[in-house]
Motif scaffolding. Structure first.
Motif, PDB file in Angstrom:
ATOM      1  N   ASP A   1     -36.793   2.791  37.253  1.00 21.95           N
ATOM      2  CA  ASP A   1     -35.914   1.719  37.715  1.00 21.95           C
ATOM      3  C   ASP A   1     -36.294   1.164  39.078  1.00 21.95           C
ATOM      4  O   ASP A   1     -35.873   0.060  39.437  1.00 21.95           O
ATOM      5  CB  ASP A   1     -34.461   2.203  37.747  1.00 21.95           C
ATOM      6  CG  ASP A   1     -33.833   2.262  36.356  1.00 21.95           C
ATOM      7  OD1 ASP A   1     -34.330   1.563  35.449  1.00 21.95           O
ATOM      8  OD2 ASP A   1     -32.856   3.015  36.181  1.00 21.95           O
ATOM      9  N   ASN A   2     -37.077   1.918  39.859  1.00 25.49           N
ATOM     10  CA  ASN A   2     -37.458   1.425  41.187  1.00 25.49           C
ATOM     11  C   ASN A   2     -38.687   0.524  41.150  1.00 25.49           C
ATOM     12  O   ASN A   2     -39.203   0.135  42.199  1.00 25.49           O
ATOM     13  CB  ASN A   2     -37.695   2.592  42.145  1.00 25.49           C
ATOM     14  CG  ASN A   2     -38.855   3.479  41.712  1.00 25.49           C
ATOM     15  OD1 ASN A   2     -39.536   3.204  40.712  1.00 25.49           O
ATOM     16  ND2 ASN A   2     -39.090   4.550  42.461  1.00 25.49           N
ATOM     17  N   GLY A   3     -39.165   0.178  39.949  1.00 24.41           N
ATOM     18  CA  GLY A   3     -40.304  -0.733  39.821  1.00 24.41           C
ATOM     19  C   GLY A   3     -41.651  -0.059  39.775  1.00 24.41           C
ATOM     20  O   GLY A   3     -42.676  -0.728  39.592  1.00 24.41           O
ATOM     21  N   THR A   4     -41.700   1.255  39.942  1.00 23.40           N
ATOM     22  CA  THR A   4     -42.959   1.991  39.847  1.00 23.40           C
ATOM     23  C   THR A   4     -43.135   2.539  38.426  1.00 23.40           C
ATOM     24  O   THR A   4     -42.228   2.444  37.591  1.00 23.40           O
ATOM     25  CB  THR A   4     -42.991   3.165  40.839  1.00 23.40           C
ATOM     26  OG1 THR A   4     -41.985   4.123  40.452  1.00 23.40           O
ATOM     27  CG2 THR A   4     -42.722   2.683  42.259  1.00 23.40           C
TER      28      THR A   4
ATOM     29  N   GLU B   1     -41.498  11.319  38.638  1.00 22.08           N
ATOM     30  CA  GLU B   1     -42.624  10.692  37.943  1.00 22.08           C
ATOM     31  C   GLU B   1     -43.232  11.632  36.902  1.00 22.08           C
ATOM     32  O   GLU B   1     -43.419  11.261  35.736  1.00 22.08           O
ATOM     33  CB  GLU B   1     -43.702  10.260  38.948  1.00 22.08           C
ATOM     34  CG  GLU B   1     -43.288   9.130  39.869  1.00 22.08           C
ATOM     35  CD  GLU B   1     -42.378   9.585  41.007  1.00 22.08           C
ATOM     36  OE1 GLU B   1     -41.780   8.717  41.672  1.00 22.08           O
ATOM     37  OE2 GLU B   1     -42.263  10.810  41.236  1.00 22.08           O
TER      38      GLU B   1
ATOM     39  N   ASN C   1     -36.848   5.856  31.530  1.00 18.76           N
ATOM     40  CA  ASN C   1     -36.561   6.263  32.898  1.00 18.76           C
ATOM     41  C   ASN C   1     -36.786   7.763  33.094  1.00 18.76           C
ATOM     42  O   ASN C   1     -37.891   8.247  32.866  1.00 18.76           O
ATOM     43  CB  ASN C   1     -35.139   5.846  33.297  1.00 18.76           C
ATOM     44  CG  ASN C   1     -34.948   5.740  34.799  1.00 18.76           C
ATOM     45  OD1 ASN C   1     -35.859   5.377  35.530  1.00 18.76           O
ATOM     46  ND2 ASN C   1     -33.758   6.066  35.273  1.00 18.76           N
TER      47      ASN C   1
ATOM     48  N   TYR D   1     -37.181  -3.199  32.464  1.00 15.31           N
ATOM     49  CA  TYR D   1     -38.439  -2.933  33.174  1.00 15.31           C
ATOM     50  C   TYR D   1     -39.366  -4.150  33.204  1.00 15.31           C
ATOM     51  O   TYR D   1     -40.414  -4.105  33.847  1.00 15.31           O
ATOM     52  CB  TYR D   1     -39.169  -1.753  32.515  1.00 15.31           C
ATOM     53  CG  TYR D   1     -38.320  -0.515  32.461  1.00 15.31           C
ATOM     54  CD1 TYR D   1     -38.110   0.255  33.601  1.00 15.31           C
ATOM     55  CD2 TYR D   1     -37.687  -0.128  31.274  1.00 15.31           C
ATOM     56  CE1 TYR D   1     -37.300   1.377  33.561  1.00 15.31           C
ATOM     57  CE2 TYR D   1     -36.885   1.006  31.236  1.00 15.31           C
ATOM     58  CZ  TYR D   1     -36.691   1.747  32.375  1.00 15.31           C
ATOM     59  OH  TYR D   1     -35.881   2.856  32.345  1.00 15.31           O
TER      60      TYR D   1
END
Length: 482
Positions: free
Chosen positions: A96-99, A175, A317, A385
């Motif tokens: 969700d943080n764009g990574t 991650e 996620n 995403y």
């Protein structure tokens, strides 16, 4: 030996049926391959499902095991038109943080990208990558004594564990934990169940060894190459031939069925022993899938650059979110945010869509036999995403579990694995016998993904079933594996 129309008949032309037919034909038998549909392939078909010029893989799409299958490697499939394309990123897992976490062919690069979990990732997977050439035939086959017992034991201890257990033992970063959850979710079971680590380990190892390729021109290309080689050897294929009873078949010394226990019982159950019939009737099928194919006006605008380079993208996620979604599905519910497996073949294969346009393929797990429309839930996950994704949709084609089973009767209740691959059905599917490929009737065999090693496009179920039939009936052996 009595004269018959054919030495052997194979019913069903999925990858395992094709593999079985080839293995039998290669040693000089006369083989007839029967297919109920008008085209061969089973789960290996590519069609214009949405708009003219948009080629969609109806079932399987990305093939980590096909290109380096121990049996398929022995076949000259490139000479029969098969070409694989290898995306730079095998699989990406956005957050969700764009990574995004990225699984690439480089073991070192993948490990380094996981930060604090670099050493833990190497500890988990490096040994399997190194040992895989000695393990492949054992892992992708029936229960047998391994050539390398130590390496197999090391793999087995990890493979038998629940995916959540391995995640907690090895990983601390979101991650690494998320990437691992996406891999293990291919088991199509709650990640807290034993054996769910097996598929995740194998898929990660394949990425580092060979990548996750897609066949140029679509999954139908694999079936076409296998069929082309089979017929070049003298094999015969007949389509539009639906087998509903043994009486329909020409005479032969052996019949191999590329189908699940449910269909086999309908065709030949009256001939089986009471014990074998009872075992097949108890066979367990698993979760289904809801699938969407899209025709798009452009590539999916994923926020994370790694996703734009990936053939496969896992949308779910965190480990915790994926674990919860898969458990809900197993419990008969439909999560608002399901785990979604997405492929974007046209980014790498221009054949799949008109110039400047694209296709995408995705599915989520649903309860067995579900008819709930998951279109909105899946598209919301992609939009999550890839903001702007919905604006690119030109057309869509959806399939619920009933439609998937109607398309391919092997997908009972939408189960694309030919039955749950749980602890009791990992090596003994579909029944506890000296050979899982034999039925209780001489000359009748099962060669589908309902036998070891289970689902996936690798042909190993078909190869081992053919080898068993050759030894039992013809006093021959299939061509040895490398």
């Amino acid at each position: 030996m009595e004269k018959t129309d054919f030495d052997a008949i194979v019913v069903g032309s999925g990858p395992n049926g094709l593999a079985a037919a080839i293995a039998l034909q290669e040693v000089g038998l006369s083989v007839l391959l029967l297919e109920a549909k008008d085209t061969i392939g089973g789960g290996l078909r590519t069609k214009e499902l949405t708009l003219p010029g948009f080629q969609h893989d109806v079932c399987s799409a990305i093939h980590p095991l096909a290109a380096r299958s121990p049996y398929f490697q022995t076949l000259p499939l490139a000479d029969h038109g098969l070409e694989y394309i290898y995306p730079e990123v095998a699989a990406a897992h956005p957050f969700d943080n764009g990574t995004a976490a990225a699984l690439t062919q480089s073991l070192t690069q993948t490990a380094q990208s996981l930060g604090k979990d670099e050493k833990a990732y190497l500890k988990l997977i490096k040994g399997l990558v190194q040992d895989w050439p000695q393990l492949a035939n054992t892992v992708l086959g029936p229960l047998q004594f391994p050539k390398n017992p130590v390496a197999m034991a090391q793999f087995g201890l990890k493979a038998m564990a629940p995916a959540t257990t391995l995640a907690n033992l090895y990983f601390s970063t979101p991650e690494a934990r998320g990437l691992w959850a996406g891999m293990a979710a291919h088991s199509i079971q709650p990640l807290t169940r034993m054996t769910t680590s097996a598929i995740g380990l194998v898929l990660m190892a394949q990425a580092h060894l060979h990548g996750w390729p897609l066949p140029k021109g679509g999954s139908q290309s694999i079936a076409n190459a296998l069929a082309s080689y089979f017929t070049s050897l003298g094999g015969k294929i007949e389509t539009n031939f639906e087998v509903k009873s043994l009486a329909q078949l020409p005479s032969s010394k052996a019949v191999l069925f590329d189908m699940t226990p449910k269909q086999l019982l309908q065709i030949a159950g009256h001939t089986f022993s009471s014990v074998y019939k009872w075992q097949l009737e108890r066979y367990q099928y698993g979760l289904g899938v809801f699938k969407i194919d899209w025709a798009l006006s452009g590539p999916i605008p994923f926020t994370a650059p790694e996703c734009r380079k990936a053939g496969t993208v896992h949308l779910g996620n965190t480990l915790e979110e994926i674990t919860a979604a898969e458990q809900m599905t197993w419990d008969g519910k439909h999560p608002e945010k399901p785990f979604v497996l997405l492929a974007q073949q046209s980014v790498f294969d221009a054949f799949r869509a008109p110039k400047g346009q694209h296709t995408a393929w995705a599915y989520c797990h649903v309860p067995h036999g579900s008819t709930v429309d998951m279109t909105a839930a899946i598209e919301n996950q992609v939009e999550r995403y890839a903001p702007g994704f919905k604006d690119l949709i030109l057309a869509r084609h959806t399939m619920n579990t009933h439609q998937i089973e109607a398309y391919n009767p092997n997908y009972i209740g939408g189960d694309i694995n030919g039955g749950v691959i749980n602890l009791s059905q990992l090596f003994t599917r579909p029944a506890l016998r000296s050979s899982p490929y034999r039925t209780s009737v001489k000359g009748l065999y099962l060669c589908s993904s309902s036998t070891p090693p289970g689902g996936g496009v690798h042909g190993m179920c078909g190869y081992y079933a053919a080898d068993r039939a050759l030894r039992d009936i013809f006093n021959l052996k299939a061509k040895p594996l490398p």
